[in-house]
Design a protein around this motif. Sequence first.
Motif, short mmCIF file in Angstrom:
data_model
loop_
_atom_site.label_atom_id
_atom_site.label_comp_id
_atom_site.label_asym_id
_atom_site.label_seq_id
_atom_site.Cartn_x
_atom_site.Cartn_y
_atom_site.Cartn_z
N TYR A 16 21.98 5.26 63.12
CA TYR A 16 21.38 4.67 61.99
C TYR A 16 22.59 4.08 61.01
N MET A 17 22.95 2.78 61.28
CA MET A 17 24.28 2.21 60.64
C MET A 17 23.76 1.01 59.98
N THR A 18 24.06 0.93 58.57
CA THR A 18 23.65 -0.21 57.79
C THR A 18 24.98 -0.65 57.01
N CYS A 19 24.91 -1.98 56.63
CA CYS A 19 26.06 -2.48 56.03
C CYS A 19 25.72 -3.70 55.17
N SER A 20 26.39 -3.91 54.10
CA SER A 20 25.79 -4.91 53.10
C SER A 20 27.03 -5.71 52.51
N VAL A 21 27.00 -6.90 52.40
CA VAL A 21 28.03 -7.85 51.59
C VAL A 21 27.45 -8.06 50.35
N ILE A 22 28.27 -7.52 49.24
CA ILE A 22 27.71 -7.41 47.98
C ILE A 22 28.26 -8.96 47.06
N ALA A 23 26.95 -9.68 46.87
CA ALA A 23 27.38 -10.97 46.38
C ALA A 23 28.11 -10.88 44.75
N GLY A 24 29.14 -11.46 44.68
CA GLY A 24 29.88 -11.25 43.51
C GLY A 24 30.76 -9.69 43.58
N GLY A 25 30.91 -8.94 44.47
CA GLY A 25 31.40 -7.66 44.58
C GLY A 25 32.90 -7.68 44.49
N ARG A 26 33.58 -7.21 43.53
CA ARG A 26 34.98 -7.01 43.36
C ARG A 26 35.51 -5.79 43.72
N HIS A 27 36.81 -5.61 43.82
CA HIS A 27 37.33 -4.35 44.18
C HIS A 27 37.53 -3.66 42.74
N HIS A 28 36.81 -3.18 42.05
CA HIS A 28 36.95 -2.66 40.79
C HIS A 28 35.86 -1.70 40.63
N TYR A 29 35.98 -0.69 39.52
CA TYR A 29 35.17 0.11 39.33
C TYR A 29 33.92 -0.25 38.83
N THR A 30 33.89 -1.33 37.90
CA THR A 30 32.78 -1.93 37.48
C THR A 30 31.84 -2.46 38.58
N SER A 31 32.49 -2.72 39.60
CA SER A 31 31.57 -3.23 40.64
C SER A 31 31.10 -1.99 41.50
N PHE A 32 31.80 -1.17 41.63
CA PHE A 32 31.38 -0.09 42.13
C PHE A 32 30.23 1.12 41.80
N LYS A 33 30.48 0.90 40.35
CA LYS A 33 29.59 1.63 39.65
C LYS A 33 28.17 0.89 39.88
N SER A 34 28.14 -0.11 39.66
CA SER A 34 26.67 -0.68 39.97
C SER A 34 25.96 -0.41 41.23
N ARG A 35 27.03 -0.20 42.39
CA ARG A 35 26.32 0.19 43.86
C ARG A 35 26.28 1.73 43.88
N VAL A 36 26.18 2.42 42.80
CA VAL A 36 25.92 3.89 43.19
C VAL A 36 24.32 4.29 43.37
N PRO A 37 23.55 3.46 42.86
CA PRO A 37 22.01 3.75 43.51
C PRO A 37 21.77 3.64 44.99
N GLN A 38 22.76 2.69 45.55
CA GLN A 38 22.81 2.33 47.01
C GLN A 38 23.34 3.74 47.77
N ILE A 39 24.32 4.33 47.13
CA ILE A 39 24.81 5.50 47.79
C ILE A 39 23.68 6.66 48.24
N PHE A 40 22.74 6.78 46.99
CA PHE A 40 21.73 7.78 47.25
C PHE A 40 20.58 7.39 47.96
N SER A 41 20.38 6.24 48.25
CA SER A 41 19.29 5.43 48.90
C SER A 41 19.67 5.62 50.27
N CYS A 42 20.90 5.96 50.65
CA CYS A 42 21.32 5.88 52.19
C CYS A 42 21.60 7.36 52.62
N ILE A 43 21.54 8.40 51.78
CA ILE A 43 21.88 9.75 52.05
C ILE A 43 20.60 10.63 52.22
N SER A 44 20.36 11.26 53.32
CA SER A 44 19.24 12.27 53.24
C SER A 44 19.43 13.36 52.67
N LEU A 45 18.72 13.38 51.55
CA LEU A 45 19.02 14.68 50.66
C LEU A 45 17.74 15.51 50.88
#
Length: 254
Positions: free
Chosen positions: A225-254
């Motif tokens: 089960y491997m997934t990937c995503s190209v983030i529209a407007g995504g930059r190499h900066h924590y303002t962009s990384f922070k917006s993707r936090v929900p995605q982290i927890f949708s992909c982890i089996s807790l």
Amino acid sequence: MLETFDVYMTAFKEKRKISVYLPKRYKPDDQKRYPVIYMHDGQNVFRDSEAIGGHSLSLEEYLDKNHIEVIVVAIDQNSEERVNEYCPWVNGDYSEQMLGYPCDLGGRGDLYIDFVTKELKPQIDRRYKTIKENTSMVGISLGGLISVYAACKYPHIYKNVIGLSSAFWRNQEQIEELIRDSDLSSIHNLYLDWGDQEVEDEEMNRKFHRSNERVVRLLKEKVPYMTCSVIAGGRHHYTSFKSRVPQIFSCISL
């Protein structure tokens, strides 16, 4: 709730600050146990006030607000040694193409992941109410590289692995070879993403995109089960990384 303490890194002969998030319901005398996520660049995980550059994932606030019952272990980076510690190999040819010059950094990532796996994790499992077999790893940029490396080296331990804007290009040739040679069938979830505007330089941006695509192509052949995503407007900066936090927890089996 955050707890912080120092742990001695045998191979590096130094202490490193560890920050541990505990859910609101966590009680040491309770029987309930929790999954664990290990994260790199620890200063930038929980609070802006402690972040290098002033921007973090603000993960403490997010976890509290959403009542997510997980233990998160954040390992501070050594800013002077970050490239060396998060790159398992000395930077190679693809790195030279990206930078425009050869670079002899890297090569200590193996020691770093052995510290996390063989020294830090046992201490965390003794100290807290953890579910030992439900262990994940999340990394950003070079943290994504070292997280995928950890998945290849210890696939029986790190069952969920997340990489945001992973800087595979530093060790492109070597990480591809390792993936080819690894049995990743026991990994539950592996998620990678990157932005379509990682950097301003168009040529570097294309090479960053190509770097991640090459790794994803190999991983899809190895991980159930491997997934990937190209983030529209995504930059190499924590303002962009922070917006993707929900995605982290949708992909982890807790």
